[in-house]
Design a protein around this motif. Structure first.
Motif, PDB file in Angstrom:
ATOM      1  N   GLY A 173       0.803  -1.219   0.000  1.00 46.99           N
ATOM      2  CA  GLY A 173       0.000   0.000   0.000  1.00 46.99           C
ATOM      3  C   GLY A 173       0.834   1.265   0.000  1.00 46.99           C
ATOM      4  O   GLY A 173       1.928   1.324  -0.554  1.00 46.99           O
ATOM      5  N   GLY A 184      -4.919   6.034  -0.456  1.00 44.13           N
ATOM      6  CA  GLY A 184      -4.089   4.862  -0.279  1.00 44.13           C
ATOM      7  C   GLY A 184      -4.106   3.949  -1.490  1.00 44.13           C
ATOM      8  O   GLY A 184      -5.027   3.950  -2.300  1.00 44.13           O
ATOM      9  N   ARG A 186      -3.735  -0.034  -3.139  1.00 44.46           N
ATOM     10  CA  ARG A 186      -3.963  -1.451  -2.846  1.00 44.46           C
ATOM     11  C   ARG A 186      -2.790  -2.310  -3.301  1.00 44.46           C
ATOM     12  O   ARG A 186      -2.744  -3.506  -3.000  1.00 44.46           O
ATOM     13  CB  ARG A 186      -5.228  -1.943  -3.554  1.00 44.46           C
ATOM     14  CG  ARG A 186      -6.525  -1.324  -3.038  1.00 44.46           C
ATOM     15  CD  ARG A 186      -7.709  -1.888  -3.822  1.00 44.46           C
ATOM     16  NE  ARG A 186      -7.764  -3.340  -3.730  1.00 44.46           N
ATOM     17  CZ  ARG A 186      -8.330  -4.140  -4.632  1.00 44.46           C
ATOM     18  NH1 ARG A 186      -8.907  -3.612  -5.708  1.00 44.46           N
ATOM     19  NH2 ARG A 186      -8.346  -5.451  -4.464  1.00 44.46           N
ATOM     20  N   GLN A 206      -8.438  -3.632   0.484  1.00 44.00           N
ATOM     21  CA  GLN A 206      -8.822  -2.228   0.553  1.00 44.00           C
ATOM     22  C   GLN A 206      -7.566  -1.353   0.484  1.00 44.00           C
ATOM     23  O   GLN A 206      -6.500  -1.769   0.944  1.00 44.00           O
ATOM     24  CB  GLN A 206      -9.565  -1.924   1.862  1.00 44.00           C
ATOM     25  CG  GLN A 206     -10.909  -2.590   1.991  1.00 44.00           C
ATOM     26  CD  GLN A 206     -11.946  -1.974   1.054  1.00 44.00           C
ATOM     27  OE1 GLN A 206     -11.875  -0.812   0.694  1.00 44.00           O
ATOM     28  NE2 GLN A 206     -12.922  -2.792   0.660  1.00 44.00           N
ATOM     29  N   ARG A 208      -4.791   1.239   1.554  1.00 44.46           N
ATOM     30  CA  ARG A 208      -4.275   1.545   2.880  1.00 44.46           C
ATOM     31  C   ARG A 208      -3.019   2.410   2.783  1.00 44.46           C
ATOM     32  O   ARG A 208      -2.204   2.248   1.882  1.00 44.46           O
ATOM     33  CB  ARG A 208      -3.916   0.266   3.640  1.00 44.46           C
ATOM     34  CG  ARG A 208      -5.092  -0.492   4.209  1.00 44.46           C
ATOM     35  CD  ARG A 208      -5.735   0.266   5.364  1.00 44.46           C
ATOM     36  NE  ARG A 208      -6.909  -0.435   5.867  1.00 44.46           N
ATOM     37  CZ  ARG A 208      -8.149  -0.236   5.460  1.00 44.46           C
ATOM     38  NH1 ARG A 208      -8.395   0.659   4.511  1.00 44.46           N
ATOM     39  NH2 ARG A 208      -9.150  -0.892   5.991  1.00 44.46           N
ATOM     40  N   HIS A 211      -0.452   2.341   7.726  1.00 41.21           N
ATOM     41  CA  HIS A 211      -0.840   1.117   8.401  1.00 41.21           C
ATOM     42  C   HIS A 211       0.413   0.409   8.913  1.00 41.21           C
ATOM     43  O   HIS A 211       1.526   0.925   8.792  1.00 41.21           O
ATOM     44  CB  HIS A 211      -1.619   0.219   7.436  1.00 41.21           C
ATOM     45  CG  HIS A 211      -0.942   0.062   6.103  1.00 41.21           C
ATOM     46  ND1 HIS A 211      -0.654   1.128   5.278  1.00 41.21           N
ATOM     47  CD2 HIS A 211      -0.485  -1.036   5.440  1.00 41.21           C
ATOM     48  CE1 HIS A 211      -0.042   0.695   4.175  1.00 41.21           C
ATOM     49  NE2 HIS A 211       0.072  -0.610   4.263  1.00 41.21           N
ATOM     50  N   GLY A 225      -4.549   1.686   9.712  1.00 38.30           N
ATOM     51  CA  GLY A 225      -4.173   2.585   8.639  1.00 38.30           C
ATOM     52  C   GLY A 225      -5.341   3.406   8.128  1.00 38.30           C
ATOM     53  O   GLY A 225      -6.495   3.227   8.540  1.00 38.30           O
ATOM     54  N   ASP A 226      -5.039   4.314   7.218  1.00 36.33           N
ATOM     55  CA  ASP A 226      -6.038   5.193   6.627  1.00 36.33           C
ATOM     56  C   ASP A 226      -6.497   4.618   5.302  1.00 36.33           C
ATOM     57  O   ASP A 226      -5.750   3.916   4.617  1.00 36.33           O
ATOM     58  CB  ASP A 226      -5.432   6.586   6.425  1.00 36.33           C
ATOM     59  CG  ASP A 226      -6.492   7.643   6.212  1.00 36.33           C
ATOM     60  OD1 ASP A 226      -7.688   7.336   6.368  1.00 36.33           O
ATOM     61  OD2 ASP A 226      -6.127   8.782   5.878  1.00 36.33           O
ATOM     62  N   GLY A 227      -7.732   4.921   4.929  1.00 36.89           N
ATOM     63  CA  GLY A 227      -8.290   4.451   3.667  1.00 36.89           C
ATOM     64  C   GLY A 227      -9.440   5.319   3.221  1.00 36.89           C
ATOM     65  O   GLY A 227      -9.631   6.426   3.741  1.00 36.89           O
ATOM     66  N   SER A 232      -8.802   2.982  10.221  1.00 36.78           N
ATOM     67  CA  SER A 232      -9.403   1.654  10.283  1.00 36.78           C
ATOM     68  C   SER A 232      -8.778   0.846  11.411  1.00 36.78           C
ATOM     69  O   SER A 232      -7.654   1.119  11.835  1.00 36.78           O
ATOM     70  CB  SER A 232      -9.180   0.936   8.941  1.00 36.78           C
ATOM     71  OG  SER A 232      -9.450  -0.454   9.051  1.00 36.78           O
ATOM     72  N   GLU A 259      -4.151   5.072  12.780  1.00 34.98           N
ATOM     73  CA  GLU A 259      -3.145   5.222  11.731  1.00 34.98           C
ATOM     74  C   GLU A 259      -1.871   5.740  12.394  1.00 34.98           C
ATOM     75  O   GLU A 259      -1.895   6.230  13.521  1.00 34.98           O
ATOM     76  CB  GLU A 259      -3.602   6.194  10.649  1.00 34.98           C
ATOM     77  CG  GLU A 259      -3.895   7.587  11.164  1.00 34.98           C
ATOM     78  CD  GLU A 259      -4.445   8.499  10.077  1.00 34.98           C
ATOM     79  OE1 GLU A 259      -3.791   9.523   9.813  1.00 34.98           O
ATOM     80  OE2 GLU A 259      -5.514   8.185   9.527  1.00 34.98           O
TER      81      GLU A 259
END
Length: 384
Positions: A173, A184, A186, A206, A208, A211, A225-227, A232, A259
């Motif tokens: 990611g 982010g 994949r 997803q 990310r 993370h 992590g962020d998404g 998340s 995150e």
């Protein structure tokens, strides 16, 4: 580029001689790196010929506390309770990942250039660090490696983890498009050290960034992590043998969406340190959680001394702690990300786990744990 330290005394001193299980110690190190966030760090062996003579904690890069200061390109080594500056001209400053390979070198991927525009680093170029003892001095070699063929492009805020006994490194990611809003990537790529090649693997379920990723019992575990929907606390597991991902469902209480946290494997658990809880009004957390990777249950551990995120952290190599309790070293990080400029740390923390290096937990009465007392033991953290 080679940086040589002529006054690096290789001695065996106890970094933490008596420590309570599941506790933090703030090391009094004298000279230390400046307060920083987004540095990268890893334990590396010190080799003399074909022999490993010790270990050091290497950190590189970071963002400074003052907005008008130059980004930090320094390389520092922690030997016992002493920090040594090695160089001030390494080729990355922030947002990169640093992973130790089976060949004793640390590999840095992505991040930002130290020049004025701070552009993202192209993953066609990798930086490798090696620490060697030659006579009475320690030499740190910094080598730029050009990778032929396909590669992931430009990325920062990715996660990376060694697999295949350290002969390959997964890059997972990240923020990989500097010119548009990016929630982010994949993409997952494998860097094979011996052949110096990138190979694209199956995508994350997803997107990310910011993370964490750890390796345990043949699988890669990605947490938080962020998404697209913000921070998340989802967990995904990757099987390198079948090149497949699966989402892991955890029952019961666990950490809130995070995150910019840090994670390491200790015994049979993934330890998660700190992190940031929200993009809208970012706030660091002091929470430490352990996910038992066999029973898939979360346990709350001793809190950090303060909220903390974006700090380098790594597990003391098991070779140095056989038969004792696992130890994690952390440095710096951001304490208050919402302030202007942010409040940063230059504290060196040592976390002593209640997990044995070979697995298993130390039983501590709940009341004693709350009071910070209970089971004590002697543990030497000998780096050199």
């Amino acid at each position: 580029m080679k940086s040589r330290i002529t006054n690096f005394v290789l001695v065996s001193l106890a970094l933490a001689t008596v420590a309570a299980a599941d506790s933090f110690e703030s090391l009094q190190t004298g000279t230390s790196p400046n307060p920083t966030e987004e540095a990268a760090g890893v334990f590396l062996p010190v080799s003399e010929g074909a022999t490993t003579t010790g270990w050091v904690f290497l950190i590189q890069g970071g963002l400074p506390s003052e907005l008008n200061q130059e980004p930090i390109a320094d390389v520092w080594l922690l030997n016992e309770r002493t920090w040594f500056q090695v160089s001030s001209s390494a080729p990355r400053v922030a947002g990169h990942v640093l992973v130790a390979g089976a060949d004793g070198r640390a590999y840095a991927f992505g991040g930002h250039d130290p020049d004025d525009d701070g552009d993202l680093r192209d993953l066609k170029e990798i930086t490798a660090y090696q620490v060697r003892r030659i006579g009475g001095a320690v030499e740190v070699t910094v080598e730029d490696i050009s990778v032929p063929g396909s590669y992931p492009g430009k990325c920062t805020y990715a996660a990376a983890v060694a697999i295949d006994g350290g002969r390959s490194i997964l890059h997972i990611g990240g923020f990989c498009n500097w010119n548009v809003m990016d929630n982010g990537s994949r993409e997952v790529w494998e860097y094979q050290i011996d052949s110096n090649r990138w190979t694209q693997r199956a995508d994350l379920p997803q997107p990310r960034l910011k993370h964490s990723a750890v390796f345990y019992q043949g699988y890669v575990w990605v947490f938080g992590g962020d998404g697209p929907s913000g921070p998340s606390n989802d967990i995904y597991r990757y099987d390198p043998r079948s090149n497949t991902w699966s989402e892991i469902q955890i029952a019961g209480e666990g950490p809130a969406p995070l995150e910019d946290h840090r994670a390491v494997v200790v015994g049979d658990s993934m330890l998660v340190f700190g992190g940031i809880r929200s993009d809208f009004w970012p706030e660091t957390t002091d929470e430490v959680w352990a996910l038992d990777l066999t029973s898939l249950e979360w346990t709350r551990k001793r809190d950090l001394p303060s909220g903390l995120a974006k700090m380098p952290a790594d597990l003391l190599p098991p070779e140095l702690a056989t038969g004792s309790y696992a130890t994690v070293v952390l440095f710096g990080g951001v304490i208050e990300p919402w302030s202007f400029p942010p409040v940063l740390s230059n504290e060196t923390l040592v976390y002593t786990s209640d997990e044995l290096v070979s697995g298993g937990k130390l039983a501590i009465p709940a009341v004693a744990r709350i009071r910070g007392r209970g089971a004590f033991f002697t543990s030497t953290l000998t780096l050199m």
